[in-house]
Scaffold this motif. Structure first.
Motif, PDB file in Angstrom:
ATOM      1  N   GLY A  54       0.221  -1.527  -0.154  1.00 39.88           N
ATOM      2  CA  GLY A  54       0.316   0.387  -0.252  1.00 39.88           C
ATOM      3  C   GLY A  54       1.062   0.988   0.257  1.00 39.88           C
ATOM      4  O   GLY A  54       0.686   2.064   0.654  1.00 39.88           O
ATOM      5  N   CYS A  55       2.143   1.491  -0.804  1.00 36.42           N
ATOM      6  CA  CYS A  55       2.745   2.235  -1.090  1.00 36.42           C
ATOM      7  C   CYS A  55       2.191   3.304  -1.356  1.00 36.42           C
ATOM      8  O   CYS A  55       2.811   4.753  -1.732  1.00 36.42           O
ATOM      9  N   GLY A  56       1.167   3.759  -1.977  1.00 35.67           N
ATOM     10  CA  GLY A  56       0.639   5.319  -2.940  1.00 35.67           C
ATOM     11  C   GLY A  56       1.538   5.498  -3.646  1.00 35.67           C
ATOM     12  O   GLY A  56       2.045   4.793  -4.594  1.00 35.67           O
ATOM     13  N   ASP A 108       1.549  -1.408  -4.555  1.00 34.12           N
ATOM     14  CA  ASP A 108      -0.049  -0.497  -4.103  1.00 34.12           C
ATOM     15  C   ASP A 108      -0.546  -1.497  -5.671  1.00 34.12           C
ATOM     16  O   ASP A 108      -0.558  -1.385  -6.638  1.00 34.12           O
ATOM     17  N   ALA A 109      -2.208  -1.432  -5.185  1.00 32.76           N
ATOM     18  CA  ALA A 109      -3.090  -1.817  -5.587  1.00 32.76           C
ATOM     19  C   ALA A 109      -3.792  -1.204  -6.882  1.00 32.76           C
ATOM     20  O   ALA A 109      -4.536  -1.594  -7.954  1.00 32.76           O
ATOM     21  N   SER A 110      -2.893   0.667  -6.866  1.00 37.84           N
ATOM     22  CA  SER A 110      -3.641   1.614  -7.366  1.00 37.84           C
ATOM     23  C   SER A 110      -2.065   2.003  -8.418  1.00 37.84           C
ATOM     24  O   SER A 110      -0.966   2.288  -7.979  1.00 37.84           O
ATOM     25  N   VAL A 149      14.253   1.555  -4.887  1.00 44.22           N
ATOM     26  CA  VAL A 149      12.864   0.750  -4.677  1.00 44.22           C
ATOM     27  C   VAL A 149      12.002   0.177  -6.167  1.00 44.22           C
ATOM     28  O   VAL A 149      12.757   1.001  -7.851  1.00 44.22           O
ATOM     29  N   HIS A 150      11.718  -0.472  -6.143  1.00 41.83           N
ATOM     30  CA  HIS A 150      11.280  -1.370  -6.592  1.00 41.83           C
ATOM     31  C   HIS A 150       9.415  -1.048  -6.782  1.00 41.83           C
ATOM     32  O   HIS A 150       9.159  -1.752  -6.060  1.00 41.83           O
ATOM     33  N   TYR A 151       8.659  -0.128  -7.748  1.00 42.72           N
ATOM     34  CA  TYR A 151       7.798  -0.314  -7.537  1.00 42.72           C
ATOM     35  C   TYR A 151       6.615  -0.655  -8.563  1.00 42.72           C
ATOM     36  O   TYR A 151       7.437  -1.506  -9.517  1.00 42.72           O
ATOM     37  N   ARG A 152       5.611  -1.476  -8.036  1.00 39.13           N
ATOM     38  CA  ARG A 152       4.469  -2.658  -9.013  1.00 39.13           C
ATOM     39  C   ARG A 152       3.393  -2.871  -8.645  1.00 39.13           C
ATOM     40  O   ARG A 152       3.224  -2.181  -6.634  1.00 39.13           O
ATOM     41  N   VAL A 153       2.560  -3.354  -9.106  1.00 32.20           N
ATOM     42  CA  VAL A 153       0.684  -2.832  -9.118  1.00 32.20           C
ATOM     43  C   VAL A 153       0.969  -4.988  -8.295  1.00 32.20           C
ATOM     44  O   VAL A 153       0.968  -5.598  -8.941  1.00 32.20           O
ATOM     45  N   ALA A 165      -1.301 -10.447  -1.864  1.00 29.55           N
ATOM     46  CA  ALA A 165      -0.936 -11.416  -2.789  1.00 29.55           C
ATOM     47  C   ALA A 165       0.393 -10.832  -3.939  1.00 29.55           C
ATOM     48  O   ALA A 165       0.181 -10.108  -4.561  1.00 29.55           O
ATOM     49  N   SER A 166       1.447 -10.404  -2.807  1.00 21.14           N
ATOM     50  CA  SER A 166       2.481  -9.656  -3.292  1.00 21.14           C
ATOM     51  C   SER A 166       3.147  -9.721  -4.484  1.00 21.14           C
ATOM     52  O   SER A 166       3.667  -8.905  -5.314  1.00 21.14           O
TER      53      SER A 166
END
Length: 258
Positions: free
Chosen positions: A43-45, A64-66, A79-83, A88-89
């Protein structure tokens, strides 16, 4: 899996106007992790905490789901950002001494399916790894400004807050936390704001999306205008004048056992 998406429509505003966590918080989180290898932030936004974690850990898996939120995330080489959802990571399971050293969620855990999130934490965090939930409530600025903000929050929008907001109001003490808990230090966020910063921050509130859905866009525009007038009167004659802003940070933290 569907998720309570309160912030994708205001992702750009959220990225600009949500407060930033202090470096001391990231340093403390690193100090409770058994190693500074991998941290998973669910939920990193738009990365209000992620980049700070990147200064302390070799790798940050920020999910984050968004997708809209992630599109505005603060870049950092670690930092590796991912949806992905918190439940369920997509991370590999911990095994043979490998796995996530810290699982953290900042201003997000109250939106999770906690039972499924905790199952995911146990799956990916190595035994002895740390778990932390962080949250913050209303700001404090001046008594006059605080009264206007609180009136909007509790009276005008009181019926429009999602039920999960109660966990923020309790400092996360109402959340189940089935880990070996530790006592955190006293931590707070600080900012130096002009009036437009406050107005932008309030515009990220999830209750405003529900107010608009129920009352209509014209009613929302009127509400924004009324709040701007009241907040402006409380702020003083110069809307560009800077005011010190503070948010207390609530922390639940502990360790994932064997």
């Amino acid at each position: 899996m569907s998720f309570p998406d309160h912030f994708s429509p205001v992702a750009a505003t959220y990225a600009t106007h949500r407060p930033r966590y202090p470096r001391e918080l990231a340093q403390w989180l690193a100090s409770i992790a058994p190693a500074r290898g991998v941290v998973w932030e669910a939920g990193c936004g738009s990365g209000q905490l992620s980049a700070l974690l990147g200064e302390c850990f070799a790798r940050v898996e920020a999910t984050d789901a968004s997708a809209a939120q992630l599109a505005h995330a603060t870049p950092h080489p670690h930092v590796h950002y991912r949806v992905a959802t918190a439940e369920a990571s997509g991370l590999p399971p911990a095994h043979d001494g490998l796995g996530v050293h810290l699982a953290v969620a900042a201003q997000a855990a109250h939106w999770f399916d906690l039972a499924r999130y905790y199952a995911e934490v146990r799956r990916v965090v190595q035994p002895g790894g740390a778990v932390a939930l962080l949250g913050y409530g209303l700001s404090t600025i001046t008594p006059a400004v605080d009264a206007v903000v609180h009136r909007l929050y509790a009276q005008t929008l009181g019926a429009f807050w999602p039920a999960e907001r109660r966990h923020i109001e309790s400092g996360y003490r109402t959340l189940d936390f089935p880990f070996e808990e530790i006592t955190p230090p006293s931590l707070a966020m600080h900012a130096d704001w002009a009036l437009p910063d406050l107005l932008g921050y309030v515009d990220t509130w999830s209750a405003l999306r529900r107010f608009e859905a129920s009352m209509g866009s014209d009613a929302l525009a009127q509400l924004r205008a009324e709040f701007a007038r009241e907040a402006g009167a409380a702020w003083g004659s110069d809307p560009a004048a800077r005011r010190a802003v503070r948010w207390e940070i609530a922390v639940r933290a502990g360790y994932h056992g064997n």
